[in-house]
Design a protein around this motif. Structure first.
Motif, mmCIF file in Angstrom:
data_model
loop_
_atom_site.group_PDB
_atom_site.id
_atom_site.type_symbol
_atom_site.label_atom_id
_atom_site.label_comp_id
_atom_site.label_asym_id
_atom_site.label_seq_id
_atom_site.Cartn_x
_atom_site.Cartn_y
_atom_site.Cartn_z
ATOM 1 N N LEU B 88 0.819 -1.217 0.000
ATOM 2 C CA LEU B 88 0.000 0.000 0.000
ATOM 3 C C LEU B 88 0.850 1.264 0.000
ATOM 4 O O LEU B 88 1.768 1.403 0.805
ATOM 5 N N SER B 89 0.537 2.189 -0.925
ATOM 6 C CA SER B 89 1.148 3.523 -0.924
ATOM 7 C C SER B 89 0.020 4.533 -0.750
ATOM 8 O O SER B 89 -0.847 4.658 -1.626
ATOM 9 N N VAL B 90 0.015 5.219 0.369
ATOM 10 C CA VAL B 90 -0.992 6.254 0.608
ATOM 11 C C VAL B 90 -0.388 7.588 0.217
ATOM 12 O O VAL B 90 0.686 7.961 0.690
ATOM 13 N N LEU B 91 -1.082 8.279 -0.679
ATOM 14 C CA LEU B 91 -0.572 9.564 -1.161
ATOM 15 C C LEU B 91 -1.546 10.639 -0.696
ATOM 16 O O LEU B 91 -2.648 10.765 -1.230
ATOM 17 N N SER B 92 -1.139 11.387 0.302
ATOM 18 C CA SER B 92 -2.042 12.403 0.856
ATOM 19 C C SER B 92 -1.513 13.795 0.543
ATOM 20 O O SER B 92 -0.362 13.970 0.136
ATOM 21 N N GLY B 93 -2.371 14.751 0.740
ATOM 22 C CA GLY B 93 -1.956 16.149 0.582
ATOM 23 C C GLY B 93 -1.972 16.652 -0.854
ATOM 24 O O GLY B 93 -1.719 17.831 -1.103
ATOM 25 N N TYR B 94 -2.273 15.788 -1.799
ATOM 26 C CA TYR B 94 -2.301 16.249 -3.199
ATOM 27 C C TYR B 94 -3.605 17.016 -3.464
ATOM 28 O O TYR B 94 -4.632 16.750 -2.848
ATOM 29 N N GLN B 95 -3.518 17.943 -4.388
ATOM 30 C CA GLN B 95 -4.638 18.832 -4.648
ATOM 31 C C GLN B 95 -4.988 18.833 -6.132
ATOM 32 O O GLN B 95 -4.102 18.882 -6.984
ATOM 33 N N VAL B 96 -6.277 18.782 -6.415
ATOM 34 C CA VAL B 96 -6.728 18.904 -7.807
ATOM 35 C C VAL B 96 -6.449 20.329 -8.271
ATOM 36 O O VAL B 96 -6.881 21.296 -7.628
ATOM 37 N N ALA B 97 -5.730 20.451 -9.372
ATOM 38 C CA ALA B 97 -5.288 21.779 -9.795
ATOM 39 C C ALA B 97 -6.247 22.437 -10.781
ATOM 40 O O ALA B 97 -6.221 23.653 -10.947
ATOM 41 N N VAL B 98 -7.085 21.657 -11.433
ATOM 42 C CA VAL B 98 -8.003 22.299 -12.380
ATOM 43 C C VAL B 98 -9.115 22.980 -11.579
ATOM 44 O O VAL B 98 -9.478 22.516 -10.509
ATOM 45 N N PRO B 99 -9.638 24.085 -12.081
ATOM 46 C CA PRO B 99 -10.689 24.781 -11.329
ATOM 47 C C PRO B 99 -11.932 23.903 -11.133
ATOM 48 O O PRO B 99 -12.267 23.103 -11.999
ATOM 49 N N ALA B 100 -12.582 24.109 -10.018
ATOM 50 C CA ALA B 100 -13.777 23.308 -9.695
ATOM 51 C C ALA B 100 -14.991 23.889 -10.398
ATOM 52 O O ALA B 100 -15.887 24.441 -9.771
ATOM 53 N N ALA B 432 -3.463 18.393 -18.950
ATOM 54 C CA ALA B 432 -3.487 19.611 -19.758
ATOM 55 C C ALA B 432 -3.770 20.809 -18.854
ATOM 56 O O ALA B 432 -4.385 20.668 -17.792
ATOM 57 N N ALA B 433 -3.321 21.965 -19.327
ATOM 58 C CA ALA B 433 -3.553 23.243 -18.625
ATOM 59 C C ALA B 433 -3.141 23.109 -17.153
ATOM 60 O O ALA B 433 -2.055 22.622 -16.858
ATOM 61 N N GLU B 434 -4.040 23.476 -16.244
ATOM 62 C CA GLU B 434 -3.662 23.454 -14.820
ATOM 63 C C GLU B 434 -3.328 22.043 -14.345
ATOM 64 O O GLU B 434 -2.625 21.867 -13.348
ATOM 65 N N GLY B 435 -3.856 21.049 -15.045
ATOM 66 C CA GLY B 435 -3.630 19.664 -14.621
ATOM 67 C C GLY B 435 -2.342 19.068 -15.162
ATOM 68 O O GLY B 435 -1.997 17.942 -14.819
#
Lengths: 574, 446
Positions: B88-100, B432-435
């Motif tokens: 298991l690799s838990v990846l926390s703290g990442y943020q979606v960069a494209v606008p909501a 693409a773009a922000e992502g």
């Protein structure tokens, strides 16, 4: 494979411009007059008047049969067979008809067709007597090649909405020959050939692309066979019958007169009811009712039978106003007539009916429930599982009935409308109007919420299932508001304002045309749509006349309006 | 390898081009001790996207400590996965960069494709599984992968039911019917005597493909792309028929009707359905009938209920995802946590089967990369930061496992891009773009 979609930039443009409340749904996405202006051609320095460049519009695309079209077509050909699941339709611009012209089938979807049609043809051919009723000729032996070819040709003409050419006929007759050699069974051989005919893209897609017509200045015109397909799927939601194909063979569908004769005949056919019902099912999203979830702890009345009753009632209302007693279609918007069985009567607060089957009924005078927006189906569908949604209900009225554009909420908006703020303090109930107030005051939200919320809040007397309630958790409901300058005190007055709204008629025309064309209308079709609107109006807003007006209009026979040209994409590519 | 005479006859009928065919993995394709292919090359990795709707609460999801091995322990939400901690690799703290722009839609589009969603349930770019399919899956019976789903209840305004996209307007919708998948896999397993009628299907598919090719020549480029996908589907069927005719015994998949007769209707969220699909995906991966799959537990913003989790018939999205339960916010929060733990326990059904299935020198979990994610972060605020993202499996020794790596708000696209690179994708970037990202996460690599 991946390609940028210009609609992305377009969408962002619309969003950044805020909530647009004009007529929505143009193929080029334009929402204002200036966006539709055509750049003048030439330098403009000559003495003669400038001749505008003809508008360039998208070429027609093939349309995968929607699930409804596929089901009706297969059963027209094979009788009442069972059909296993095929790949789901995609709803775009509010219609499966548009998704069918844009979305590609997945590889698994191709396999699903093979499987469904295998079982369906096997079922239809399981009984030789039944099979004999489905084909033009029943081969006695595998050596009866002429009969097998006749059967494939006749079945193929109906299925593909045109005759098979020699190569195609040889191709499917070859399957029958091979299977005949293997099995020695002529009917099994024929069944396999027809299984193939039904898997062909010529059956599964509506291939209506047109060809340039010299007699019409090079305008791309649909052939008579293509017109037969367009008429049948538009008016019946299924294949043409033999009479329509015979008219196509005689090239009688090349003129509006010839089309009018067939269209009149088709309107009188029971399949026209199926066609109109399908438009309504797509337009009002009847299909979504089946999967609509409610909190059955709070609303135990939300049963499959109630949902079925809501759906049936909507179709009964349509059938009444379009076919049984043809009348002004917009009367649906504020009518006091409903159809109820006992389950629905209870929800509407009406007396029980005897026997417990669908009966027409009249809402009491002064009732807040009126018309389409008072129907349980519309109210329940545009609500959340445990509560109403003024925004969703308002969006339905604004977008579906008035063709206004309501973009999604801006980024990072708090969409919670809970009474409990999680602070642990006392829970103070507020009405939905009070909860939504911040949205209408916040400039980032107000543009859209000022369009949707006053309309949806007018329906607050109806809970998430569409049942009348005097109060909301004991709080007084204020259902008053204003629709484009017309004040109303409750849902009944809003219903009247909707019927009388200047955009109601043109919006219905636009929606029906979008469904018919499988795409948003072009700017260059404004005149065409306006003419149809006039025709609709002079015929007392009768839906059957609207349908006739569209299919018999000159422009319906062409892939693009006069004074426009098709984009250069056609026929190119590797 | 014992080849039945009838199979040989059939292969003769079909043309006998066995060497060019996609095959379920045969014993003879492996080396003497089954640890690699016969030519000595290592077993190909498998990839699976596992998606669940309605997000997770970081306070419940994110492990307390970061680090590797003993330095960290699974959170309460991830407790059902504790026995798989080595993978298991838990990846926390990442943020979606494209606008909501679209609630429950921008975020899933971003974590699956690296780009903003389009209006109407569409995406701009292919999803990660479809970028990997041509890299590791082109020679299997399902070149575009297998796509299954547990819940078929919609989520308002989300990406329809789909999480796999070959491109814009080209979704790979999930199959909710385990019996249909069982039937398909059984035919491909080599267990059954091939039906001589297979050759009829091939003849028909040949005719249909000829029709499609002729039609294609008359179409514009967008229609050509759509018809090409249809032709891909016809090719896939042809390849599967060839595989049936040539397959040796690959074992027998588990029949859902025998093993899980009480699993509930297609589309219902039940453990029995999770188990049925877990069995079938394990079989398909083990046999290399496909090396790419997607599994939708529940779609973005799914409105289904989780009755087996003791949460009643209410909609999980409303009562718990948005904590609108009439029982109050505390009840809503607790119920949400319960639902997420239940969701992870269904994921554990798959992991358990992967771990218990030998594959090469180890087990299937050693040779798979699973990317598990959702449509939102903290759901009641529609948060797109501290997004739920897991990578499970060691991808044939490429991933280290047993790590909680926390980012300070970096782009969620880095997770799928890491998997794309790790599994052999040659793309220099993802999204693409922000992502858009062009850097992976070295910390999770072996």
């Amino acid at each position: 494979m991946p390609r940028a979609d210009p609609r992305g930039a377009l969408l962002l443009g619309v969003l950044s411009a805020g909530c647009y409340s004009g007529l929505s749904g143009r193929a080029d996405g334009a929402g204002s007059d200036d966006a539709s202006a055509t750049e003048p051609g030439g330098s403009g320095s000559g003495e003669t008047a400038e001749v505008p460049e003809p508008a360039e519009v998208e070429a027609p695309t093939v349309r995968r049969l929607t699930q409804a079209e596929f089901t009706h077509s297969v059963r027209d050909l094979l009788g009442p067979v069972d059909l296993s699941a095929i790949e789901a339709d995609s709803n775009q611009e509010g219609f499966f008809a548009v998704g069918a012209a844009r979305v590609a089938l997945s590889p698994a979807g191709v396999a699903a067709y093979e499987l469904a049609l295998d079982a369906a043809t096997a079922q239809a051919f399981a009984d030789p007597a039944n099979a004999a009723g489905l084909v033009a000729c029943v081969p006695a032996t595998v050596a009866d090649v002429a009969c097998i070819r006749d059967a494939i040709a006749a079945f193929g003409r109906r299925a593909w909405r045109r005759p098979l050419n020699a190569t195609e006929l040889d191709r499917y007759a070859g399957i029958a020959t091979d299977v005949g050699v293997e099995t020695g069974d002529a009917l099994v051989a024929l069944r396999h050939a027809l299984w193939g005919v039904l898997q062909s893209p010529h059956f599964l897609y509506r291939v209506e692309l047109g060809t340039p017509s010299e007699d019409d200045g090079g305008r791309v015109k649909f052939s008579s066979y293509e017109m037969a397909s367009r008429l049948a799927f538009t008016m019946w939601n299924t294949l043409p019958d033999d009479a329509l194909l015979d008219a196509a063979q005689a090239d009688e569908l090349a003129t509006s007169t010839g089309i009018a004769a067939q269209a009149q005949r088709m309107l009188a056919d029971p399949r026209a009811r199926q066609g109109v019902a399908n438009f309504v099912a797509e337009h009002y999203r009847l299909w979504q009712l089946e999967e609509k979830a409610k909190d059955t702890t709070q609303f135990p009345e939300w049963t499959p039978t109630l949902k079925a009753a809501m759906r049936q009632e909507m179709l009964a209302r349509i059938e009444e106003v379009v076919f049984t007693t043809p009348a002004d279609f917009l009367s649906l918007y504020d009518d006091d007539k409903v159809f109820v069985n006992n389950e629905l009567a209870a929800l509407y607060g009406l007396p029980a009916v005897e026997p417990d089957a669908f009966h027409p009924a009249t809402l009491p005078a002064g009732d807040a429930r009126r018309g389409l927006i008072g129907s349980a189906m519309i109210l329940a569908l545009n609500s959340l599982p445990a509560r109403t949604s003024a925004t969703e209900r308002g969006q339905f009225i604004a977008e579906t009935l008035l063709c206004k554009t309501v973009p999604p909420p801006p980024p990072d908006v708090d969409t919670n409308l809970d009474d409990d703020d999680g602070s642990g303090g006392p829970v103070v109930h507020r009405t939905l109007r009070e909860k939504l107030e911040p949205h209408r005051e916040n400039p980032a939200c107000a543009g859209c919420h000022n369009v949707t919320d006053p309309l949806g809040l007018a329906l607050e007397h109806f809970d998430t299932m569409g049942r009348y309630r005097e109060t909301d958790l004991g709080l007084t409901i204020d259902a008053s508001g204003e629709l484009d300058g017309v004040p109303f005190v409750d849902a009944a007055e809003l219903a009247v304002a909707l019927r009388e709204h200047p955009d109601a008629l043109s919006c219905l025309v636009r929606k029906l045309y979008t469904y018919t064309a499988g795409r948003l209308p072009f700017d260059a079709e404004d005149d065409f749509l306006a003419a149809i609107g006039v025709e609709f109006e002079v015929n007392d807003n009768r839906f059957d006349r609207l349908l006739l007006a569209i299919v018999t209009h000159d422009d319906f026979r062409f892939a693009h309006p006069a004074d426009s040209v098709l984009g250069t994409d056609q026929g190119e590519g590797p | 390898m014992k080849m039945l005479p009838r199979r040989t006859v059939l292969r003769g009928l079909i043309g006998g081009t066995a060497l060019a065919l996609p095959l379920p993995r045969l014993v003879s394709m492996l080396n003497g001790n089954g640890t690699a292919y016969a030519d000595g090359s290592p077993l190909r990795p498998r990839y699976l996207t596992w998606f669940f709707g309605n997000g997770a609460d970081p306070a419940h999801w994110v492990p307390a400590a970061v680090g590797v091995g003993d330095a960290w322990a699974p959170s309460t939400a991830l407790a059902p996965l504790a026995e798989f901690k080595p993978w298991l690799s838990v990846l926390s703290g990442y943020q979606v960069a494209v606008p909501a722009i679209y609630a429950h839609k921008s975020a899933p589009a971003a974590v699956l494709t690296g780009a903003q969603a389009m209006d109407g349930g569409d995406v701009q770019l292919p999803s990660i599984d479809q970028l990997l399919a041509p890299v590791i899956n082109a020679d299997t019976a399902f070149p575009s992968g297998l796509h299954v789903g547990i819940s078929n209840v919609t989520g308002a305004g989300a990406l329809d039911f789909n999480i796999s996209f070959s491109g814009p307007n080209a979704p790979n919708p999930p199959n909710y019917d385990p019996v249909a998948l069982f039937t398909n896999l059984l035919a491909l397993s080599g267990t059954l005597e091939p039906d001589p009628a297979l050759f009829r299907r091939k003849k028909i598919l040949d005719a249909v493909a000829a029709d499609a090719s002729e039609l294609r020549a008359k179409l514009g480029s967008q229609d050509k792309e759509r018809l090409d996908r249809h032709l891909d589907g016809l090719d896939q069927l042809q390849a599967q028929i060839d595989a049936i005719a040539n397959a040796a015994d690959c074992g027998m998949p588990v029949d859902p009707n025998v093993a899980y007769p009480d699993r509930g209707a297609d589309g219902a969220i039940t453990r029995g359905r999770c188990q049925a699909f877990a069995d079938l995906l394990t079989f398909a991966f083990s046999c290399e009938l496909t090396r790419v799959a997607t599994h939708v537990f529940s779609c973005a913003a799914c409105h289904a209920g989780y009755p087996e989790a003791g949460l009643g018939e209410v909609t999980f999205h409303e009562d718990f995802g948005h904590r609108l339960s009439p029982m109050g916010v505390d009840f809503g929060t607790a119920g949400f946590h319960t639902g997420v733990e239940y969701t992870m326990s269904c994921l554990a059904e798959l992991l358990q089967r992967f771990r218990d299935t030998p594959d090469g020198a180890g087990n299937l979990l050693d040779n798979v990369a699973i990317y598990a994610t959702s449509c939102v972060g903290l759901p009641w605020d529609h948060r797109m930061d501290d997004f739920p993202m897991l990578v499970i499996g060691k991808a044939g020794g490429r991933l280290r496992g047993d790590i909680h790596h926390r980012s300070a708000g970096e782009n969620t696209s880095m997770v799928p891009f890491t998997l794309l690179q790790t599994l052999g994708g040659a793309q220099p970037s993802f999204g693409a773009a922000e992502g858009l990202v062009s850097a992976g996460i070295p910390e999770i690599l072996a």
